[in-house]
Design a protein around this motif. Structure first.
Motif, PDB file in Angstrom:
ATOM      1  N   UNK A 273       6.827  16.033   4.913  1.00 13.85           N
ATOM      2  CA  UNK A 273       8.034  15.675   3.965  1.00 13.85           C
ATOM      3  C   UNK A 273       7.805  14.140   3.713  1.00 13.85           C
ATOM      4  N   UNK A 274       7.621  13.834   2.378  1.00 12.19           N
ATOM      5  CA  UNK A 274       7.688  12.516   2.178  1.00 12.19           C
ATOM      6  C   UNK A 274       9.117  11.669   2.174  1.00 12.19           C
ATOM      7  N   UNK A 275       8.742  10.322   2.423  1.00 12.40           N
ATOM      8  CA  UNK A 275      10.197   9.482   2.323  1.00 12.40           C
ATOM      9  C   UNK A 275      10.798   9.717   0.875  1.00 12.40           C
ATOM     10  N   UNK A 276      12.118   9.425   0.980  1.00 11.61           N
ATOM     11  CA  UNK A 276      12.567   9.527  -0.388  1.00 11.61           C
ATOM     12  C   UNK A 276      12.009   8.422  -1.460  1.00 11.61           C
ATOM     13  N   UNK A 277      11.405   7.275  -0.928  1.00 14.42           N
ATOM     14  CA  UNK A 277      11.011   6.537  -1.987  1.00 14.42           C
ATOM     15  C   UNK A 277       9.997   7.181  -2.823  1.00 14.42           C
ATOM     16  N   UNK A 278       9.428   8.059  -2.512  1.00 13.07           N
ATOM     17  CA  UNK A 278       8.339   8.592  -3.386  1.00 13.07           C
ATOM     18  C   UNK A 278       8.652   9.549  -4.662  1.00 13.07           C
ATOM     19  N   UNK A 279      10.103   9.848  -4.593  1.00 17.38           N
ATOM     20  CA  UNK A 279      10.788  10.296  -5.863  1.00 17.38           C
ATOM     21  C   UNK A 279      11.550   9.382  -6.413  1.00 17.38           C
TER      22      UNK A 279
ATOM     23  N   UNK B 173       0.777  -1.192   0.016  1.00 15.69           N
ATOM     24  CA  UNK B 173       0.223  -0.236  -0.049  1.00 15.69           C
ATOM     25  C   UNK B 173       0.895   1.262  -0.160  1.00 15.69           C
ATOM     26  N   UNK B 174       1.732   1.377   1.030  1.00 10.40           N
ATOM     27  CA  UNK B 174       2.713   2.408   1.104  1.00 10.40           C
ATOM     28  C   UNK B 174       3.841   2.731   0.393  1.00 10.40           C
ATOM     29  N   UNK B 175       4.903   2.162   1.370  1.00  8.32           N
ATOM     30  CA  UNK B 175       6.201   2.478   0.698  1.00  8.32           C
ATOM     31  C   UNK B 175       7.226   1.431   1.407  1.00  8.32           C
ATOM     32  N   UNK B 176       8.299   1.477   0.604  1.00  6.68           N
ATOM     33  CA  UNK B 176       9.596   0.607   1.507  1.00  6.68           C
ATOM     34  C   UNK B 176      10.184   1.904   2.000  1.00  6.68           C
ATOM     35  N   UNK B 177      10.638   2.094   2.977  1.00  7.14           N
ATOM     36  CA  UNK B 177      11.282   3.138   3.692  1.00  7.14           C
ATOM     37  C   UNK B 177      12.730   3.065   2.964  1.00  7.14           C
ATOM     38  N   UNK B 178      13.036   4.299   2.255  1.00  5.66           N
ATOM     39  CA  UNK B 178      14.776   4.395   1.775  1.00  5.66           C
ATOM     40  C   UNK B 178      15.122   5.637   2.129  1.00  5.66           C
TER      41      UNK B 178
END
Length: 643
Positions: A499-505, A413-418
């Protein structure tokens, strides 16, 4: 271990003939084309729109009708037939009103049943007869199979088939047969449904979506941040409970709490009436289709303030007792200058507006009033004793997971934190460090532990469920902090930014996506990441297909709250034996409009990936299970019947 397993299997397959037959059957199934997978995400309580997408199979029903009847029916006729398949009960009533005499109606019945039988046969062409039989209307299995497998309708059996049709009509069973066949078609065009998170919050009817999923033939769920919030509330987290009530108040959906799940909000309303007044920052977002009186809006506004302040108080003890959550900056009630009505954040002072601190003790801002504590105790008791909510949450837990590896793809659903370099971000939890797949696995372990011990309300596992909702390393939240307090009380919008986790870019980068697939043990050359959570702003030119097709984001705005910024009303994804197609949907107005005009809400389909060779069942998760069964049966055959 193998011997015990073989002994168990032998009880079912107690002869050589039975074992051989089953091996032949399974090996044959492995060579069938894989079934169609249907992916949806971020439903957010929009039951009517979800129902339509489910019933039309994101366009699969109409596609099959067009392929089958393009030379026989006009486009208008195909659209009407499709609507009959989507909503058979309602469409039947409308169509029957057109006929002036019984003879014309009976002729129409015969014609439609014959077409539905052809459609059913076409839709089931890649399934075994056994699987098809399970999808047929229970009371008409024998009749339907006779009509499906007729091969001699021109000579020997012509009168036989005519008599079947005549008796169906004469005994007033035509409507029920048409309805049953329509639902069978719906079931067969989609083999398996994936819900990639966020069934709950914002929209008005998540409980109806849950009832639909419970009755669906094959489904899995990847929890979203809003789903975990509801799981956390049921598991005993009072701060999660405060959040779901606050969100329902914000979106004018308290009926979900009270009417759908039978949770009494009267004690909370009494508290709210005592301490709070009108406040523009807490006025509910009113639905355009819903009439809420001024007095009702005022009540909701007061409840909204009361539960928000309780939420802010409940967060503080968790932040203090779990320093490795790294959330001390969120102790905002301690950072308020109550005399001058300002708050200090990140070393800077901001004036406050629309405050509602009537129940806050400046000396001990995290302290609940005795009546606030009593209200939360009563609410939690109601939540944990709601039979309907228990049924829904247990199903959500049984069918759900934080991520799923399915047919070579990663569903999350969301992200893999990077971190900024694309490495798996690390989090220290109780003396150990976790990242990537290990981090998600430990998150899920704590969630399941909390759910299994609902009487524990302040243990680490329950606190971790709340962290999944709002923590910076949470795979479901994916932001550095949740600025709820700032949005209510601070005018300066720079404080609202999350601020979004870098995953999103970084998910635009193919190599990053390939690394994530490898981290989860998937083939980077063939696999895809299927993602929800962040609405794709198609109206601004954002592409939901990213990283050269390795990343597919399917949150396009099912929730009406997002549609003005996305420009569409949701994405869905189809994956059949030929490849993947992304489907964008137009705004769904109402079922009545579809019934009246025959309009569909499909917008455009985009090819994501085309299989070079048609994919078979043997290459799927189901195929792996069947291969294991074949292996065990072969061992049994050799063990028991070899000479």
């Amino acid at each position: 271990m193998n011997k015990k397993l073989l002994d168990l299997i032998a009880q079912q397959f107690d002869s050589e003939e039975k074992i051989v037959t089953e091996i032949i059957n399974l090996e044959a199934i492995l060579n069938l084309p894989k079934g169609t997978e249907h992916f949806v995400s971020d439903l957010h309580g929009e039951y009517q729109a979800f129902q339509h997408v489910l019933r039309n199979g994101s366009g699969r029903v109409k596609e099959k009708l067009t392929e089958l009847f393009e030379d026989q029916l006009t486009e208008e006729n195909i659209s009407e037939f499709a609507t009959l398949v989507y909503y058979p009960e309602e469409k039947l009533r409308l169509i029957k009103n057109r006929f002036d005499n019984k003879k014309e109606l009976n002729h129409w019945y015969t014609e439609v049943i014959e077409r539905l039988i052809k459609l059913l046969s076409y839709a089931s062409s890649k399934y075994t007869r056994s699987k098809l039989r399970k999808a047929l209307p229970e009371q008409f299995v024998y009749i339907t199979e006779e009509l499906l497998y007729k091969t001699d309708d021109s000579t020997n059996k012509k009168q036989y088939y005519n008599q079947i049709f005549q008796q169906i009509i004469k005994l007033n069973q035509a409507d029920q047969l048409i309805i049953g066949l329509a639902y069978s078609v719906q079931r067969l065009v989609v083999d398996h449904l994936h819900v990639v998170g966020d069934i709950y919050d914002r929209g008005p009817e998540p409980d109806k979506i849950m009832d639909t999923l419970i009755n669906y033939h094959s489904v899995d769920i990847q929890w979203g941040n809003h789903d975990v919030l509801w799981l956390g509330a049921y598991a005993g987290s009072k701060v999660c409970l405060a959040n779901i009530i606050r969100i329902c108040a914000r979106y004018d959906n308290l009926e979900i709490i009270e009417d759908a799940y039978g949770i009494n909000l009267r004690p909370l309303l009494n508290l709210a009436e005592k301490y709070y007044h009108d406040n523009p920052a807490f006025r509910p977002k009113i639905h355009s289709s819903k009439k809420t009186s001024e007095s009702e809006q005022l009540q909701i506004t007061k409840i909204h303030q009361a539960i928000a302040m309780i939420q802010f108080k409940l967060e503080m003890p968790i932040i203090k007792r779990r320093p490795y959550f790294n959330m001390s900056e969120r102790l905002l009630l301690e950072k308020v200058d109550y005399e001058n009505n300002k708050v200090t954040m990140h070393g800077e002072k901001y004036p406050l507006q629309n405050t509602c601190f009537a129940t806050v003790n400046p000396e001990q801002p995290d302290q609940l009033l005795e009546e606030e504590a009593e209200v939360m105790d009563r609410l939690l008791f109601s939540v944990q004793h709601s039979e309907k909510l228990a049924r829904h949450m247990n199903f959500l837990m049984k069918k759900g997971s934080l991520y799923l590896k399915y047919n070579g793809n990663l569903l999350i659903h969301g992200c893999i934190p990077l971190d900024e370099k694309g490495n798996m971000e690390k989090m220290a939890i109780e003396g150990k460090t976790y990242g990537g797949r290990d981090l998600l696995d430990i998150f899920e372990t704590y969630l399941r532990q909390s759910f299994s011990q609902p009487e524990m309300t302040d243990d680490f596992a329950t606190d971790m469920v709340w962290y999944l909702w709002t923590g910076e390393y949470s795979s479901l939240f994916g932001k550095r902090e949740m600025t709820t307090f700032e949005r209510y009380f601070i005018k300066d919008k720079k404080t609202h930014k999350e601020r979004k986790n870098p995953y999103y870019y970084l998910r635009e980068n193919e190599q990053v996506c390939r690394n994530i697939l490898a981290e989860f043990g998937l083939n980077p050359d063939k696999g895809h990441i299927i993602n929800g959570h962040t609405p794709v702003k198609e109206v601004e030119g954002e592409n939901p297909i990213k990283a050269n097709g390795k990343m597919i984001v399917i949150d396009g705005g099912f929730s009406k709250a997002y549609q003005s910024t996305t420009g569409i009303a949701g994405y869905t994804l189809l994956y059949n034996s030929y490849g993947m197609q992304l489907v964008a949907h137009e705004h769904f107005n109402s079922k009545e409009e579809v019934l009246r005009d025959g309009t569909d809400v499909l917008y455009v389909k985009r090819l994501v990936d085309k299989e070079l060779e048609r994919k078979k069942v043997s290459e799927t998760n189901v195929g792996e299970e069947l291969l294991q069964q074949v292996s065990l049966l072969t061992m049994l055959l050799e063990h028991r019947f070899s000479k």
